[in-house]
Design an enzyme around this catalytic site. Sequence first.
Site, mmCIF file in Angstrom:
data_model
loop_
_atom_site.group_PDB
_atom_site.id
_atom_site.type_symbol
_atom_site.label_atom_id
_atom_site.label_comp_id
_atom_site.label_asym_id
_atom_site.label_seq_id
_atom_site.Cartn_x
_atom_site.Cartn_y
_atom_site.Cartn_z
ATOM 1 N N HIS A 1 0.795 -1.205 0.009
ATOM 2 C CA HIS A 1 -0.056 0.059 -0.141
ATOM 3 C C HIS A 1 0.967 1.166 -0.021
ATOM 4 C CE1 HIS A 1 -3.849 -2.145 1.626
ATOM 5 N NE2 HIS A 1 -3.789 -2.213 0.452
ATOM 6 N N HIS B 1 -11.159 -9.889 -6.192
ATOM 7 C CA HIS B 1 -10.819 -8.589 -5.687
ATOM 8 C C HIS B 1 -10.001 -7.839 -6.635
ATOM 9 C CE1 HIS B 1 -9.630 -5.260 -3.146
ATOM 10 N NE2 HIS B 1 -8.429 -6.202 -2.548
ATOM 11 N N GLU C 1 -8.004 -4.973 -6.219
ATOM 12 C CA GLU C 1 -6.759 -4.115 -5.886
ATOM 13 C C GLU C 1 -5.663 -4.350 -6.744
ATOM 14 O OE1 GLU C 1 -6.210 -3.906 -1.879
ATOM 15 O OE2 GLU C 1 -5.158 -2.036 -1.816
ATOM 16 N N ASP D 1 -2.856 -5.195 -6.688
ATOM 17 C CA ASP D 1 -1.631 -6.333 -6.331
ATOM 18 C C ASP D 1 -2.402 -7.578 -6.589
ATOM 19 O OD1 ASP D 1 -3.733 -5.868 -4.308
ATOM 20 O OD2 ASP D 1 -2.759 -7.096 -2.901
ATOM 21 N N HIS E 1 -11.783 -6.481 2.133
ATOM 22 C CA HIS E 1 -11.786 -5.124 2.548
ATOM 23 C C HIS E 1 -12.246 -4.139 1.578
ATOM 24 C CE1 HIS E 1 -7.462 -4.027 1.140
ATOM 25 N NE2 HIS E 1 -7.853 -4.847 0.555
ATOM 26 N N ASP F 1 -7.861 -11.507 -0.154
ATOM 27 C CA ASP F 1 -7.167 -10.943 1.277
ATOM 28 C C ASP F 1 -7.466 -11.725 2.604
ATOM 29 O OD1 ASP F 1 -5.775 -9.394 -0.336
ATOM 30 O OD2 ASP F 1 -7.328 -7.779 -0.396
ATOM 31 N N TYR G 1 -1.221 -8.390 9.659
ATOM 32 C CA TYR G 1 -2.271 -8.407 8.304
ATOM 33 C C TYR G 1 -3.831 -7.954 8.632
ATOM 34 C CZ TYR G 1 -3.992 -9.005 3.624
ATOM 35 O OH TYR G 1 -4.662 -8.763 2.451
ATOM 36 N N HIS H 1 -2.648 -13.889 -0.727
ATOM 37 C CA HIS H 1 -1.280 -13.485 0.140
ATOM 38 C C HIS H 1 -0.847 -14.587 1.049
ATOM 39 C CE1 HIS H 1 -1.506 -9.611 -1.639
ATOM 40 N NE2 HIS H 1 -2.727 -9.388 -1.096
HETATM 41 FE FE1 FEO Z 1 -6.698 -5.680 -1.182
HETATM 42 FE FE2 FEO Z 1 -4.320 -7.894 -1.531
HETATM 43 O O1 FEO Z 1 -5.362 -6.494 -1.988
#
Ligand code: FEO
Length: 395
Positions: free
Chosen positions: A23, A79, A81, A83, A145, A164, A192, A225
């Site tokens: 982030h 999701h 985002e 990444d 999230h 996530d 996390y 992750h």
């Molecule tokens: Fe909310 Fe791993 O991205």
Amino acid sequence: MGKRITDKVTWVGKVDWELTTFHGEELSTHRGSSYNSYLIRDKKTVLIDTCWLPYDKEFVSNLKKEIDLSKIDYIVMNHNEIDHSGALVELMREIPDTPIYCTAKGESIIRGHYHKDWNFVNVKTGDTLSLGDTSLTFIEATMLHWPDTMFTYMSGENILFSNDGFGQHYASESLFNDECDTAEVYYEAEKYYCNILNPFSPMAIKKIKEILALNLPLDMICPSHGIVWRENPAQIVEKYLQWADAYQENQVTLVYDTMWQSTRLMAQAIAEGIRKVSPDTTIKLLHAGKEDKNDILTEIFKSKAFLIGSPTINNGFSFAIAGLLEMIKGLKFKKKKASAFGSYGWSGDAVKQINEHLQKAGIEVVNEGIRKLWVPDENMLAECVTFGEEFAKAL
Ligand code: FEO
């Protein structure tokens, strides 16, 4: 290269050993991370999530070694985002018509990120996709999230692809929790949760209970992750229910900044007072300017109470304390008690201001704090010890 999870599921993600922050600079990742992507090969072939943008070419190149890209029937984006969606442009250059299954919000986020008119298929909770012997069921997990987040459950293999959720920023060549250092994995999972998911704890509890009520067999949880929860995957679900419910241990954390050591001396004296009253309590002292901010927040997350100390500087508090107070507010900690302390030379505003910030952050401030003029002498430090005793008695 790909790593086998089951006969039908292969990990095709990227382990990022070099990642030190995530982030932007908001979150430290001392143990790297991974961007997990999964390839399902049944009668139909599905790719679940991709990887972070800088690794897009490497990702697609490795994926080609695993499968002829034209054989991918569906892409599922749990999701979006960057990444996880970062390799989409590179991938869709090769297979532009492949349908992308995601929530409606997911589509709008992908469009907003990449400005492409791909073949989107919007899904919502309960929608299924048959793959042959197995099938996928989509479960929206709004605000866990991001607004687009969903989980995908694979019947037949009994795998929850949770994105996530249940993840950790943890680089490992081993894929499974039973092959890794459990203490490291749990520390990173808790860090996390604290730093990314804690603000959404009410939603986390609701969603987990909703999924548990379905009584789905669960052999593995594959997050986006870190490691795959293969050995007793329910353990991380149970841990999430604890973390999401105003988590605290028998710990008090003192976080301070100091210019000429006076506030540090106060911290030590206050800690002594707490120890006198509560010898069984874990007490930690952390220098806000020297320790990692996200590790400090993780210690606050674990604590039933904490104290924030700062000398008064420019009629306020220090830079490091200011950043932490802002993050404490954003992370929405629940049922924690706190107070403030600090040395000063003339205006002495810091303590009052810190307490005001803590109150605005929803923390229960137990007293008006303590401040001492210039360098505290023995009498002043004795007062700090007494303050620590009173603080401990208020918990
Ligand atoms: Fe909310 Fe791993 O991205």
